[in-house]
Design an enzyme around this catalytic site. Structure first.
Site, PDB file in Angstrom:
ATOM      1  N   SER A  77      45.596  45.668  52.509  1.00  0.00           N
ATOM      2  CA  SER A  77      45.471  44.211  52.547  1.00  0.00           C
ATOM      3  C   SER A  77      44.967  43.852  53.931  1.00  0.00           C
ATOM      4  O   SER A  77      45.329  44.512  54.911  1.00  0.00           O
ATOM      5  CB  SER A  77      46.837  43.574  52.304  1.00  0.00           C
ATOM      6  OG  SER A  77      46.819  42.240  52.749  1.00  0.00           O
ATOM      7  N   ALA A 136      55.607  30.739  48.752  1.00  0.00           N
ATOM      8  CA  ALA A 136      55.533  29.283  48.673  1.00  0.00           C
ATOM      9  C   ALA A 136      55.719  28.773  47.247  1.00  0.00           C
ATOM     10  O   ALA A 136      55.515  27.597  46.981  1.00  0.00           O
ATOM     11  CB  ALA A 136      54.190  28.805  49.230  1.00  0.00           C
ATOM     12  N   GLY A 137      56.084  29.660  46.316  1.00  0.00           N
ATOM     13  CA  GLY A 137      56.245  29.232  44.928  1.00  0.00           C
ATOM     14  C   GLY A 137      54.913  28.934  44.258  1.00  0.00           C
ATOM     15  O   GLY A 137      54.857  28.203  43.278  1.00  0.00           O
ATOM     16  N   SER A 141      52.006  36.365  44.041  1.00  0.00           N
ATOM     17  CA  SER A 141      52.208  37.685  43.425  1.00  0.00           C
ATOM     18  C   SER A 141      51.396  37.813  42.137  1.00  0.00           C
ATOM     19  O   SER A 141      50.763  38.848  41.900  1.00  0.00           O
ATOM     20  CB  SER A 141      53.689  37.952  43.172  1.00  0.00           C
ATOM     21  OG  SER A 141      54.247  36.906  42.432  1.00  0.00           O
ATOM     22  N   GLU A 176      55.626  43.119  37.549  1.00  0.00           N
ATOM     23  CA  GLU A 176      56.448  42.282  38.425  1.00  0.00           C
ATOM     24  C   GLU A 176      57.937  42.499  38.140  1.00  0.00           C
ATOM     25  O   GLU A 176      58.754  42.576  39.059  1.00  0.00           O
ATOM     26  CB  GLU A 176      56.060  40.799  38.249  1.00  0.00           C
ATOM     27  CG  GLU A 176      56.683  39.915  39.304  1.00  0.00           C
ATOM     28  CD  GLU A 176      55.908  38.635  39.623  1.00  0.00           C
ATOM     29  OE1 GLU A 176      54.763  38.477  39.147  1.00  0.00           O
ATOM     30  OE2 GLU A 176      56.457  37.805  40.359  1.00  0.00           O
ATOM     31  N   ASP A 188      53.059  32.430  35.244  1.00  0.00           N
ATOM     32  CA  ASP A 188      52.150  32.593  36.390  1.00  0.00           C
ATOM     33  C   ASP A 188      50.970  33.499  36.030  1.00  0.00           C
ATOM     34  O   ASP A 188      49.811  33.190  36.330  1.00  0.00           O
ATOM     35  CB  ASP A 188      52.913  33.186  37.587  1.00  0.00           C
ATOM     36  CG  ASP A 188      54.244  32.487  37.813  1.00  0.00           C
ATOM     37  OD1 ASP A 188      54.369  31.326  37.383  1.00  0.00           O
ATOM     38  OD2 ASP A 188      55.144  33.105  38.399  1.00  0.00           O
TER      39      ASP A 188
HETATM   40  C1  GLA Z   1      58.647  31.722  38.612  1.00  0.00           C
HETATM   41  C2  GLA Z   1      58.460  32.666  37.447  1.00  0.00           C
HETATM   42  C3  GLA Z   1      57.856  31.897  36.271  1.00  0.00           C
HETATM   43  C4  GLA Z   1      58.683  30.675  35.927  1.00  0.00           C
HETATM   44  C5  GLA Z   1      58.946  29.841  37.166  1.00  0.00           C
HETATM   45  C6  GLA Z   1      59.893  28.699  36.918  1.00  0.00           C
HETATM   46  O1  GLA Z   1      57.426  31.265  39.083  1.00  0.00           O
HETATM   47  O2  GLA Z   1      57.622  33.726  37.808  1.00  0.00           O
HETATM   48  O3  GLA Z   1      57.730  32.761  35.176  1.00  0.00           O
HETATM   49  O4  GLA Z   1      59.875  31.070  35.320  1.00  0.00           O
HETATM   50  O5  GLA Z   1      59.450  30.620  38.240  1.00  0.00           O
HETATM   51  O6  GLA Z   1      59.343  27.804  36.021  1.00  0.00           O
END
Ligand code: GLA
Length: 394
Positions: A77, A136-137, A141, A176, A188
């Site tokens: 990376s 950061a949500g 990943s 994952e 995701d």
């Molecule tokens: C993470 C998980 C998703 C989902 C969200 C909450 O991003 O990877 O699959 O569950 O949290 O909505």
């Protein structure tokens, strides 16, 4: 007001190709990208068999790759904090790879387990660069997993059609969960693989059905502001897995396959007060997603904003996955003209998504900075959620 630039896809593709060539002495066979995502609404419902409404971000992970002939996988990376990893493809297994490389190597492993990467026994050199903020949500990943997946399929000459995209989603979820120890629900990876520019993606996890919802935010003079609180969250540290296990328990007690399909009356019969609250979130959030699609399609922006606020309250009070930084972000945004605001992603830190008229952007940004500074917090990072395309060739 500083907005985190997603970078030019062409320049980033070129850069990752150059890094690859400097590293291996040969040009790449594949240069691909896969996006991060922001979820507009439908939080913690994917693993409960409910609907979600995310969009892909213009911020993405770029990967360059070339096959080898000695059975070795080498990963690099350009993030200075991420160490190179080298190992044998044949030795890939859960627990065998640490850190960021567990995602990249995990994807190669999961594709092998699915029979997709049979042609990869000879090994691979792969390097990545990314503009998706980590922790950061925003699914850095999933962007990494999907970039690796598409790079491998491109090296192997497999056509990236919908069925292959679905298999890559499944391999990403497996990588994952099993290699990186983060039990993701699949939203995701699905949006990273299937998103299209200018659209949100409604996905129902009861049956996998997908429907595209055109984004009319821009035409209506609205923006989706993504606020990265810079409070780091991680899904491997227990909170996410605990919610997953508890809601699975609620579904078991109620005797339903998908908790999201339970009725409020069924939820009310749960004796355990905490399970009742968690299940209550899942069921009400499911309703809010359907209402949000109707609001979006009917251009009812005030109504959509209220749904975002209600989602946040439910995640904060009933699901208990918010935190002080996310709560304050939503409060400040609403006090400065936003139509609605909520935490997005897994929670415990990470980002909020704010729906607002474009004219309110500078005021909200300044108010957030001031509020964070008042509390001695680092200033948040700001991004614009403009719906971008899913993973593919550069
Ligand atoms: C993470 C998980 C998703 C989902 C969200 C909450 O991003 O990877 O699959 O569950 O949290 O909505």
């Amino acid at each position: 007001m500083e907005i985190l630039d997603p970078g030019s896809p062409m320049a980033l593709a070129q850069r990752v190709g150059e890094v690859f060539t400097a590293w291996t002495g040969q040009g790449p066979e594949a240069v691909v990208r896969a996006p991060g995502r922001v979820n507009l609404i439908g939080e913690h419902v994917d693993y409960n068999g409910g609907p979600v409404l995310p969009l892909a971000l213009p911020h993405a992970t770029y990967a360059a790759a070339r096959r080898r002939e000695d059975g070795v996988l080498r990963l690099r990376s350009d993030d200075p904090a991420a160490e190179d990893w080298t190992g044998a493809v044949a030795d890939l297994a859960p627990g065998a790879v640490p850190g960021w490389a567990s995602y990249a190597a995990g994807m190669v492993w999961a594709m092998g387990a699915d029979g997709m990467a049979d042609g990869l026994a000879g090994g691979l050199d792969l390097c990545v660069t990314s503009t998706v903020p980590t922790g950061a949500g925003l699914s850095s990943s999933a962007a990494l997993l999907c970039a690796v997946g598409v790079a491998v399929t491109e090296c192997l000459g497999l056509p990236l059609d919908d069925p292959l995209r679905d298999r890559l989603v499944a391999a990403g979820v497996r990588a994952e969960s099993e290699m990186a120890g983060a039990p993701t629900g699949g939203m995701d990876q699905t949006v990273a693989m299937h998103a299209r520019r200018g659209e949100l993606l409604l996905v129902d996890f009861a049956d996998g059905h997908r429907r595209r919802v055109p984004s009319s935010f821009g035409a209506a003079g609205l923006s989706l502001l993504v606020v990265d609180t810079r409070v780091s969250h991680t899904h491997t540290d227990g909170g996410f897995a605990e919610r997953r296990a508890s809601t699975a328990e609620a579904a078991r007690v109620l005797g339903v396959e998908h908790l999201a399909r339970a009725t409020p009356e069924q939820v009310a019969t749960l004796e355990d007060a905490r399970l009742r609250r968690l299940a209550g979130h899942v069921v009400t959030e499911t309703g809010r997603v359907h209402d949000a699609v109707a609001a979006l399609e009917g251009e009812d922006w005030v109504g959509l904003g209220r749904l975002l606020d209600a989602s946040h309250a439910s995640l904060r009070d009933d699901y208990e996955v918010s935190c002080a930084e996310l709560d304050l972000t939503c409060e400040v945004a609403l006090a400065h003209g936003a139509l609605g605001a909520r935490m997005t992603g897994g929670g415990f830190g990470g980002s909020a998504v704010v729906l607002l008229g474009r004219e309110h952007l500078p005021g909200v940004a300044a108010a957030l900075e001031a509020a964070y500074a008042d509390r001695g917090w680092r200033p948040p990072h700001l991004l614009l959620g403009e719906p971008a395309a899913g993973a593919g060739h550069c």
